[in-house]
Design a protein around this motif. Structure first.
Motif, PDB file in Angstrom:
ATOM      1  N   ASN A  93       0.719  -1.194  -0.065  1.00 11.49           N
ATOM      2  CA  ASN A  93       0.119   0.178   0.072  1.00 11.49           C
ATOM      3  C   ASN A  93       0.703   1.377   0.078  1.00 11.49           C
ATOM      4  OD1 ASN A  93       0.817  -0.408   2.545  1.00 11.49           O
ATOM      5  ND2 ASN A  93      -0.927  -0.441   3.492  1.00 11.49           N
ATOM      6  N   SER A  94       2.235   1.245  -0.410  1.00 10.78           N
ATOM      7  CA  SER A  94       3.001   2.517  -0.429  1.00 10.78           C
ATOM      8  C   SER A  94       4.085   2.145  -1.492  1.00 10.78           C
ATOM      9  CB  SER A  94       3.706   2.585   0.850  1.00 10.78           C
ATOM     10  OG  SER A  94       4.557   1.862   1.278  1.00 10.78           O
ATOM     11  N   ILE A  95       4.648   3.204  -2.168  1.00 12.55           N
ATOM     12  CA  ILE A  95       5.702   3.126  -3.094  1.00 12.55           C
ATOM     13  C   ILE A  95       6.960   2.542  -2.341  1.00 12.55           C
ATOM     14  CG2 ILE A  95       7.283   4.459  -4.349  1.00 12.55           C
ATOM     15  CD1 ILE A  95       4.884   6.604  -4.840  1.00 12.55           C
ATOM     16  N   GLU A  96       7.094   2.850  -1.106  1.00  7.55           N
ATOM     17  CA  GLU A  96       8.355   2.139  -0.517  1.00  7.55           C
ATOM     18  C   GLU A  96       8.037   0.721  -0.073  1.00  7.55           C
ATOM     19  OE1 GLU A  96      11.880   2.060   0.645  1.00  7.55           O
ATOM     20  OE2 GLU A  96      11.060   4.104   0.002  1.00  7.55           O
ATOM     21  N   LYS A  97       6.905   0.113  -0.096  1.00  4.31           N
ATOM     22  CA  LYS A  97       6.766  -1.166   0.191  1.00  4.31           C
ATOM     23  C   LYS A  97       6.767  -1.983  -0.988  1.00  4.31           C
ATOM     24  CE  LYS A  97       3.933  -2.317   4.279  1.00  4.31           C
ATOM     25  NZ  LYS A  97       2.703  -3.037   4.433  1.00  4.31           N
ATOM     26  N   VAL A  98       6.460  -1.331  -2.118  1.00  6.60           N
ATOM     27  CA  VAL A  98       6.499  -1.842  -3.764  1.00  6.60           C
ATOM     28  C   VAL A  98       8.092  -1.934  -3.866  1.00  6.60           C
ATOM     29  CG1 VAL A  98       6.050  -1.527  -6.122  1.00  6.60           C
ATOM     30  CG2 VAL A  98       4.327  -1.201  -4.409  1.00  6.60           C
ATOM     31  N   LYS A  99       8.780  -1.006  -3.696  1.00  4.36           N
ATOM     32  CA  LYS A  99      10.245  -1.075  -4.102  1.00  4.36           C
ATOM     33  C   LYS A  99      10.988  -2.153  -2.987  1.00  4.36           C
ATOM     34  CE  LYS A  99      10.825   3.776  -4.196  1.00  4.36           C
ATOM     35  NZ  LYS A  99      11.739   4.728  -3.839  1.00  4.36           N
ATOM     36  N   GLN A 100      10.583  -2.265  -1.725  1.00  3.82           N
ATOM     37  CA  GLN A 100      11.113  -3.379  -1.129  1.00  3.82           C
ATOM     38  C   GLN A 100      10.576  -4.669  -1.390  1.00  3.82           C
ATOM     39  OE1 GLN A 100       9.698  -2.315   2.829  1.00  3.82           O
ATOM     40  NE2 GLN A 100      10.931  -0.807   3.351  1.00  3.82           N
ATOM     41  N   PHE A 101       9.506  -4.859  -1.871  1.00  3.17           N
ATOM     42  CA  PHE A 101       9.226  -6.063  -2.389  1.00  3.17           C
ATOM     43  C   PHE A 101       9.677  -6.513  -3.588  1.00  3.17           C
ATOM     44  CE2 PHE A 101       6.226  -8.441  -4.999  1.00  3.17           C
ATOM     45  CZ  PHE A 101       5.876  -9.576  -4.317  1.00  3.17           C
ATOM     46  N   VAL A 102       9.916  -5.699  -4.551  1.00  2.00           N
ATOM     47  CA  VAL A 102      10.583  -6.023  -5.963  1.00  2.00           C
ATOM     48  C   VAL A 102      12.000  -6.355  -5.707  1.00  2.00           C
ATOM     49  CG1 VAL A 102      10.984  -5.310  -8.117  1.00  2.00           C
ATOM     50  CG2 VAL A 102       8.757  -4.973  -7.363  1.00  2.00           C
ATOM     51  N   ASN A 103      12.635  -5.514  -4.842  1.00  2.00           N
ATOM     52  CA  ASN A 103      14.113  -5.751  -4.489  1.00  2.00           C
ATOM     53  C   ASN A 103      14.155  -7.388  -3.802  1.00  2.00           C
ATOM     54  OD1 ASN A 103      15.041  -3.655  -5.724  1.00  2.00           O
ATOM     55  ND2 ASN A 103      14.929  -2.470  -3.610  1.00  2.00           N
ATOM     56  N   LEU A 104      13.127  -7.661  -2.911  1.00  2.00           N
ATOM     57  CA  LEU A 104      13.294  -8.816  -2.267  1.00  2.00           C
ATOM     58  C   LEU A 104      13.202 -10.039  -3.166  1.00  2.00           C
ATOM     59  CD1 LEU A 104      13.297 -10.525   0.275  1.00  2.00           C
ATOM     60  CD2 LEU A 104      10.884 -10.038   0.607  1.00  2.00           C
ATOM     61  N   ARG A 157      -9.156  -9.537 -11.790  1.00  2.00           N
ATOM     62  CA  ARG A 157      -8.963 -10.344 -13.008  1.00  2.00           C
ATOM     63  C   ARG A 157      -7.608 -10.277 -13.710  1.00  2.00           C
ATOM     64  NH1 ARG A 157     -11.346  -8.161 -18.140  1.00  2.00           N
ATOM     65  NH2 ARG A 157     -11.654  -5.876 -17.664  1.00  2.00           N
ATOM     66  N   TYR A 158      -6.807  -9.309 -13.002  1.00  2.00           N
ATOM     67  CA  TYR A 158      -5.236  -8.966 -13.828  1.00  2.00           C
ATOM     68  C   TYR A 158      -4.478  -9.792 -13.046  1.00  2.00           C
ATOM     69  CZ  TYR A 158      -7.989  -4.887 -15.393  1.00  2.00           C
ATOM     70  OH  TYR A 158      -8.894  -4.111 -16.005  1.00  2.00           O
ATOM     71  N   VAL A 159      -3.383 -10.443 -13.874  1.00  2.00           N
ATOM     72  CA  VAL A 159      -2.387 -11.180 -13.189  1.00  2.00           C
ATOM     73  C   VAL A 159      -0.958 -10.460 -14.079  1.00  2.00           C
ATOM     74  CG1 VAL A 159      -1.213 -13.518 -13.197  1.00  2.00           C
ATOM     75  CG2 VAL A 159      -3.933 -13.248 -13.189  1.00  2.00           C
ATOM     76  N   ILE A 160      -0.223 -10.058 -12.938  1.00  2.00           N
ATOM     77  CA  ILE A 160       0.946  -9.589 -13.551  1.00  2.00           C
ATOM     78  C   ILE A 160       2.229 -10.231 -12.868  1.00  2.00           C
ATOM     79  CG2 ILE A 160       0.187  -7.333 -13.905  1.00  2.00           C
ATOM     80  CD1 ILE A 160       2.459  -7.479 -11.141  1.00  2.00           C
ATOM     81  N   ASP A 161       3.406 -10.105 -13.435  1.00  2.00           N
ATOM     82  CA  ASP A 161       4.697 -10.732 -12.924  1.00  2.00           C
ATOM     83  C   ASP A 161       5.222  -9.812 -11.736  1.00  2.00           C
ATOM     84  OD1 ASP A 161       7.096 -11.881 -12.612  1.00  2.00           O
ATOM     85  OD2 ASP A 161       8.058 -10.871 -14.503  1.00  2.00           O
ATOM     86  N   ALA A 162       5.245 -10.652 -10.957  1.00  2.00           N
ATOM     87  CA  ALA A 162       5.598 -10.082  -9.360  1.00  2.00           C
ATOM     88  C   ALA A 162       7.075  -9.285  -9.468  1.00  2.00           C
ATOM     89  CB  ALA A 162       5.459 -10.891  -8.218  1.00  2.00           C
ATOM     90  N   LYS A 163       7.828  -9.605 -10.391  1.00  2.00           N
ATOM     91  CA  LYS A 163       9.101  -8.901 -10.380  1.00  2.00           C
ATOM     92  C   LYS A 163       8.878  -7.711 -11.175  1.00  2.00           C
ATOM     93  CE  LYS A 163      11.715 -13.185  -9.779  1.00  2.00           C
ATOM     94  NZ  LYS A 163      12.691 -14.169 -10.452  1.00  2.00           N
ATOM     95  N   SER A 164       8.004  -7.217 -11.725  1.00  2.00           N
ATOM     96  CA  SER A 164       7.837  -6.243 -12.497  1.00  2.00           C
ATOM     97  C   SER A 164       7.208  -4.816 -11.805  1.00  2.00           C
ATOM     98  CB  SER A 164       6.865  -6.410 -13.850  1.00  2.00           C
ATOM     99  OG  SER A 164       6.400  -5.389 -14.605  1.00  2.00           O
ATOM    100  N   ILE A 165       8.013  -4.000 -11.585  1.00  2.00           N
ATOM    101  CA  ILE A 165       7.633  -2.821 -10.841  1.00  2.00           C
ATOM    102  C   ILE A 165       6.569  -2.036 -11.378  1.00  2.00           C
ATOM    103  CG2 ILE A 165       9.480  -1.161 -11.356  1.00  2.00           C
ATOM    104  CD1 ILE A 165       9.669  -0.593  -8.262  1.00  2.00           C
TER     105      ILE A 165
END
Length: 76
Positions: A9-20, A34-42
């Motif tokens: 729920n925040s930009i910082e969490k998205v960055k941390q998640f993708v880096n991890l 109904r949307y499915v995306i690659d979790a490594k794609s910021i």
């Protein structure tokens, strides 16, 4: 396959998640409605509705057991 509900729920969490998650080999998908995306794609993550919980699918059971320890701050 392992599935878990997470919150980004925040930009910082998205960055941390993708880096991890980028440190791990394997396939990871995030689902929102109904949307499915690659979790490594910021860019893909930012196209989702981040105000709602997301479903993370981890397709490698070996990776899932290790990764789940590091995902505690994102799990709903």
């Amino acid at each position: 396959m392992t599935s878990v509900t997470i919150s980004l729920n925040s930009i910082e969490k998205v960055k941390q998640f993708v880096n991890l998650i980028s440190k791990y080999d394997g396939d990871f998908d995030l689902t929102s409605g109904r949307y499915v995306i690659d979790a490594k794609s910021i860019m893909g993550i930012f196209s989702l509705d981040l105000s709602k919980p997301l479903k993370l699918d981890i397709y490698s059971d070996q990776t899932a057991s290790v990764l789940m320890m590091h995902l505690k701050e994102f799990v709903v």
